[in-house]
Design an enzyme around this catalytic site. Structure first.
Site, PDB file in Angstrom:
ATOM      1  N   LYS A  22       0.827  -1.207   0.000  1.00 49.05           N
ATOM      2  CA  LYS A  22       0.000   0.000   0.000  1.00 49.05           C
ATOM      3  C   LYS A  22       0.861   1.257   0.000  1.00 49.05           C
ATOM      4  O   LYS A  22       0.633   2.175  -0.787  1.00 49.05           O
ATOM      5  CB  LYS A  22      -0.898   0.003   1.251  1.00 49.05           C
ATOM      6  N   ASN A  23       1.867   1.287   0.891  1.00 49.47           N
ATOM      7  CA  ASN A  23       2.650   2.517   1.032  1.00 49.47           C
ATOM      8  C   ASN A  23       3.597   2.767  -0.137  1.00 49.47           C
ATOM      9  O   ASN A  23       4.141   3.860  -0.270  1.00 49.47           O
ATOM     10  CB  ASN A  23       3.432   2.514   2.356  1.00 49.47           C
ATOM     11  N   ARG A 100      -4.431  10.786   4.522  1.00 50.86           N
ATOM     12  CA  ARG A 100      -3.319  11.742   4.558  1.00 50.86           C
ATOM     13  C   ARG A 100      -2.448  11.658   3.317  1.00 50.86           C
ATOM     14  O   ARG A 100      -1.947  12.669   2.834  1.00 50.86           O
ATOM     15  CB  ARG A 100      -2.424  11.457   5.754  1.00 50.86           C
ATOM     16  N   CYS A 124      -3.701  13.167  13.287  1.00 48.97           N
ATOM     17  CA  CYS A 124      -4.483  11.934  13.130  1.00 48.97           C
ATOM     18  C   CYS A 124      -4.324  11.123  14.403  1.00 48.97           C
ATOM     19  O   CYS A 124      -3.671  11.562  15.350  1.00 48.97           O
ATOM     20  CB  CYS A 124      -4.037  11.156  11.908  1.00 48.97           C
ATOM     21  N   ARG A 129       1.690  14.799  13.069  1.00 49.66           N
ATOM     22  CA  ARG A 129       2.081  14.595  11.673  1.00 49.66           C
ATOM     23  C   ARG A 129       2.016  15.864  10.813  1.00 49.66           C
ATOM     24  O   ARG A 129       1.225  15.958   9.874  1.00 49.66           O
ATOM     25  CB  ARG A 129       1.236  13.485  11.045  1.00 49.66           C
ATOM     26  N   PRO A 130       2.843  16.846  11.110  1.00 48.80           N
ATOM     27  CA  PRO A 130       2.851  18.070  10.307  1.00 48.80           C
ATOM     28  C   PRO A 130       3.490  17.845   8.932  1.00 48.80           C
ATOM     29  O   PRO A 130       4.001  16.762   8.640  1.00 48.80           O
ATOM     30  CB  PRO A 130       3.707  19.025  11.138  1.00 48.80           C
ATOM     31  N   ASP A 132       5.714  20.320   7.701  1.00 49.51           N
ATOM     32  CA  ASP A 132       6.719  21.386   7.607  1.00 49.51           C
ATOM     33  C   ASP A 132       7.962  20.986   6.814  1.00 49.51           C
ATOM     34  O   ASP A 132       8.545  21.792   6.087  1.00 49.51           O
ATOM     35  CB  ASP A 132       7.099  21.862   9.023  1.00 49.51           C
ATOM     36  N   ASP A 314       5.224   0.747  11.956  1.00 50.21           N
ATOM     37  CA  ASP A 314       3.989   0.099  11.489  1.00 50.21           C
ATOM     38  C   ASP A 314       3.881  -1.366  11.912  1.00 50.21           C
ATOM     39  O   ASP A 314       2.872  -2.015  11.636  1.00 50.21           O
ATOM     40  CB  ASP A 314       3.879   0.210   9.960  1.00 50.21           C
ATOM     41  N   ILE A 336       8.852   7.216  16.613  1.00 49.60           N
ATOM     42  CA  ILE A 336       8.434   7.904  15.372  1.00 49.60           C
ATOM     43  C   ILE A 336       7.181   8.752  15.602  1.00 49.60           C
ATOM     44  O   ILE A 336       7.124   9.914  15.211  1.00 49.60           O
ATOM     45  CB  ILE A 336       8.169   6.896  14.227  1.00 49.60           C
ATOM     46  N   ARG A 407      -8.388  -0.561   4.979  1.00 50.82           N
ATOM     47  CA  ARG A 407      -7.487   0.416   4.353  1.00 50.82           C
ATOM     48  C   ARG A 407      -6.170  -0.248   3.950  1.00 50.82           C
ATOM     49  O   ARG A 407      -5.545   0.177   2.983  1.00 50.82           O
ATOM     50  CB  ARG A 407      -7.160   1.550   5.328  1.00 50.82           C
TER      51      ARG A 407
HETATM   52  C1  UD1 Z   1       4.755   6.971   6.299  1.00 53.95           C
HETATM   53  C2  UD1 Z   1       3.842   5.786   6.179  1.00 53.95           C
HETATM   54  C3  UD1 Z   1       3.391   5.325   7.563  1.00 53.95           C
HETATM   55  C4  UD1 Z   1       4.600   5.065   8.446  1.00 53.95           C
HETATM   56  C5  UD1 Z   1       5.537   6.265   8.470  1.00 53.95           C
HETATM   57  C6  UD1 Z   1       6.828   6.015   9.213  1.00 53.95           C
HETATM   58  C7  UD1 Z   1       2.724   6.070   4.050  1.00 53.95           C
HETATM   59  C8  UD1 Z   1       1.478   6.412   3.313  1.00 53.95           C
HETATM   60  N1  UD1 Z   1       2.692   6.157   5.388  1.00 53.95           N
HETATM   61  O1  UD1 Z   1       4.012   8.032   6.899  1.00 53.95           O
HETATM   62  O2  UD1 Z   1       2.625   4.131   7.395  1.00 53.95           O
HETATM   63  O3  UD1 Z   1       4.162   4.812   9.756  1.00 53.95           O
HETATM   64  O4  UD1 Z   1       5.881   6.635   7.117  1.00 53.95           O
HETATM   65  O5  UD1 Z   1       7.498   4.936   8.679  1.00 53.95           O
HETATM   66  O6  UD1 Z   1       3.720   5.678   3.470  1.00 53.95           O
HETATM   67  N2  UD1 Z   1       7.215  14.766  10.381  1.00 53.95           N
HETATM   68  C9  UD1 Z   1       7.340  16.106  10.672  1.00 53.95           C
HETATM   69  N3  UD1 Z   1       7.220  17.002   9.645  1.00 53.95           N
HETATM   70  C10 UD1 Z   1       6.993  16.616   8.354  1.00 53.95           C
HETATM   71  C11 UD1 Z   1       6.865  15.229   8.067  1.00 53.95           C
HETATM   72  C12 UD1 Z   1       6.994  14.332   9.113  1.00 53.95           C
HETATM   73  O7  UD1 Z   1       7.550  16.490  11.819  1.00 53.95           O
HETATM   74  O8  UD1 Z   1       6.886  17.487   7.471  1.00 53.95           O
HETATM   75  C13 UD1 Z   1       7.338  13.782  11.488  1.00 53.95           C
HETATM   76  C14 UD1 Z   1       6.061  12.967  11.697  1.00 53.95           C
HETATM   77  O9  UD1 Z   1       5.123  13.655  12.495  1.00 53.95           O
HETATM   78  C15 UD1 Z   1       6.614  11.722  12.341  1.00 53.95           C
HETATM   79  C16 UD1 Z   1       7.973  11.544  11.662  1.00 53.95           C
HETATM   80  O10 UD1 Z   1       8.302  12.816  11.123  1.00 53.95           O
HETATM   81  O11 UD1 Z   1       6.789  11.934  13.716  1.00 53.95           O
HETATM   82  C17 UD1 Z   1       8.008  10.519  10.548  1.00 53.95           C
HETATM   83  O12 UD1 Z   1       6.923  10.754   9.672  1.00 53.95           O
HETATM   84  P1  UD1 Z   1       6.959  10.353   8.134  1.00 53.95           P
HETATM   85  O13 UD1 Z   1       8.117   9.449   7.860  1.00 53.95           O
HETATM   86  O14 UD1 Z   1       6.807  11.571   7.314  1.00 53.95           O
HETATM   87  O15 UD1 Z   1       5.621   9.507   8.022  1.00 53.95           O
HETATM   88  P2  UD1 Z   1       4.548   9.519   6.841  1.00 53.95           P
HETATM   89  O16 UD1 Z   1       5.246   9.713   5.538  1.00 53.95           O
HETATM   90  O17 UD1 Z   1       3.421  10.414   7.202  1.00 53.95           O
END
Ligand code: UD1
Length: 432
Positions: A22-23, A100, A124, A129-130, A132, A314, A336, A407
């Site tokens: 999926k991811n 998302r 969520c 999960r920002p 930025d 995950d 994470i 999902r």
């Molecule tokens: C993806 C996966 C999710 C998995 C996660 C971590 C998909 C669709 N989802 O989520 O299943 O659990 O990777 O392996 O592939 N963060 C920030 N700012 C940002 C982006 C992220 O602070 O702009 C933080 C997040 O809040 C989190 C950490 O970075 O604490 C890692 O998040 P991220 O790797 O971005 O997860 P996703 O891509 O949302």
């Protein structure tokens, strides 16, 4: 809302076919927005998140064809995506709110059209999960970003420009989004401190097959030389390592023996090592991975979630459930996401012994038995942890809010029933 009913106590044995990831599939679908030619994706999982992403692309102007296909003798979907010309550059709130990963349209639309409006996803169940990190990188590439009325308005005023970006934190989403943005940018982009999850490698492989010039695949530094135009391609989605890891736990928790067909051990090194350290027999076969816990006495292990190749967040909930059936104490540390122990209160209702310390760690002590109960979870992987607990609990467990499972787990009841589980879906309007 559908529910899942499980009668625990069966030892699972047999084979489970692992579906496409999926991811990986979600960003791959969005990569098709980068070209006016057809991108065909095979080995696509049949999941509600994929349907949701398809609906979003259709509303952006993508024409999608769906085919029933077979991968190694197992049914899978093939989808063809063609975005001759986008008819909208807006990802509305209603789509992003439900999923998302809708934010993956941002990089491609900005790269191809120089503009995109995306509803900000917000928090969520598992954390804030920002975005930025995504936005700061796109700004470095020349995009002007404004946040107004809950939306991100991104405007590159023409083409994005290559830049040297060092991500301040490791993010899967930001790495994929900025990678997709950079392939059509002017000049060279260097991305440092990239996430190295296999799904990112899969995306980079598709982009290169479409004519992109990406080097460093699988490492934390990606170098991208922007090209004028991308073309169509056909790509097979990698197997889902999280689905494979989840069913590996199903074998271990029931002290059964399951061959995970098509699972790739290179994407699961840490979780497989934890299983081995617990006392499970794990071996590679010519078709996948064999998890054999028959007659095994399992001992608890400590786990800490980390970016790949570390232990995946995950799989944290599923392994936490497994530790309940092992001897001794296990410490589970989540690094994470800040709110990822939502399954714990539900497991406590089934007789678990778990102490959560703050937001980041939990001590799990093995118990003699779990007992079935009605439970519900707030996210996808936590829901699977409850299914796992139900598989070994005495009596009946009803897992509510099955839409979470739909999902991310294709044909969950069918796959588990085929290896001997006593599990069924109760449809919304069925009498119990
Ligand atoms: C993806 C996966 C999710 C998995 C996660 C971590 C998909 C669709 N989802 O989520 O299943 O659990 O990777 O392996 O592939 N963060 C920030 N700012 C940002 C982006 C992220 O602070 O702009 C933080 C997040 O809040 C989190 C950490 O970075 O604490 C890692 O998040 P991220 O790797 O971005 O997860 P996703 O891509 O949302």
């Amino acid at each position: 809302m559908d529910r899942i009913k499980i009668r625990g106590g069966k030892v699972l044995e047999g084979q489970i076919f692992i579906s496409g990831a999926k991811n990986a599939a979600l960003p791959l679908i969005c990569a098709s927005l980068l070209t006016d030619e057809t991108v065909t994706l095979t080995n696509m999982p049949m999941l509600s998140d994929i349907k949701a992403m398809n609906i979003l692309l259709e509303q952006l102007g993508t024409k999608i064809d769906e085919f029933n296909d077979f991968v190694d003798g197992h049914p899978a979907k093939t989808y063809s995506y063609r975005t001759k010309e986008a008819t909208s550059l807006v990802a509305p709130y209603d789509y992003v709110r439900k999923m998302r990963a809708s934010y993956y349209v941002l990089g491609p639309l900005l790269a191809r059209y120089g503009k995109c409006e995306l509803s900000l996803p917000g928090g969520c169940a598992i954390g804030a999960r920002p975005m930025d990190i995504h936005l700061a990188a796109l700004e470095q590439m020349g995009a002007q970003i404004e946040i107004k009325n809950g939306y991100i308005f991104a405007d590159a005023h023409g083409k994005l420009k290559g830049a040297h970006i060092i991500f301040p934190g490791v993010s899967v989403g930001a790495t994929c989004n900025v990678l997709m943005a950079s392939v059509l940018a002017e000049g060279r982009t260097v991305l440092e401190n990239c996430a190295k999850e296999p799904e990112i490698g899969d995306l980079a492989e598709l982009l290169n097959a479409m004519g992109a010039k990406i080097e460093g695949i699988g490492t934390s530094v990606l170098t991208i030389d922007g090209v004028e135009k991308l073309h169509g391609a056909t790509h097979k989605v990698i197997p889902d390592r999280i689905e494979a890891g989840s069913y590996a736990v199903a074998a271990a928790i029931t002290r059964g023996k399951i061959e995970l067909i098509n699972a790739q051990s290179a994407t699961l090194r840490r979780p497989l090592q934890v299983l081995k350290d617990m006392g499970v027999r794990v071996s590679e076969t010519d078709r996948g991975i064999l998890i054999d816990a028959k007659g095994c006495h399992l001992v608890g292990q400590d786990i800490m979630t980390e970016p790949f190749p570390g232990f995946p967040t995950d799989l944290q909930a599923q392994f936490l459930a497994l530790m309940l059936t092992a001897e001794g104490a296990s410490m589970i540390t989540e690094t994470i996401f800040e709110n990822r122990f939502m399954h714990v209160p539900e497991l406590l209702r089934m007789g678990a012994n778990i102490n959560v310390h703050g937001h980041a760690s939990a001590i799990v002590r093995g118990v003699k038995k779990l007992s079935g109960a009605p439970v519900m979870a707030t996210d996808l992987r936590a829901s699977f942890a409850l299914v796992l607990a139900g598989l070994v609990a005495e009596g009946e467990t009803i897992v509510n809010r099955v839409y979470h499972l739909d999902r991310g787990y294709e044909k969950l009841e069918e796959k588990l029933r085929a290896v001997g589980a006593d599990i069924e879906r109760i449809k919304d309007n069925d009498e119990e």
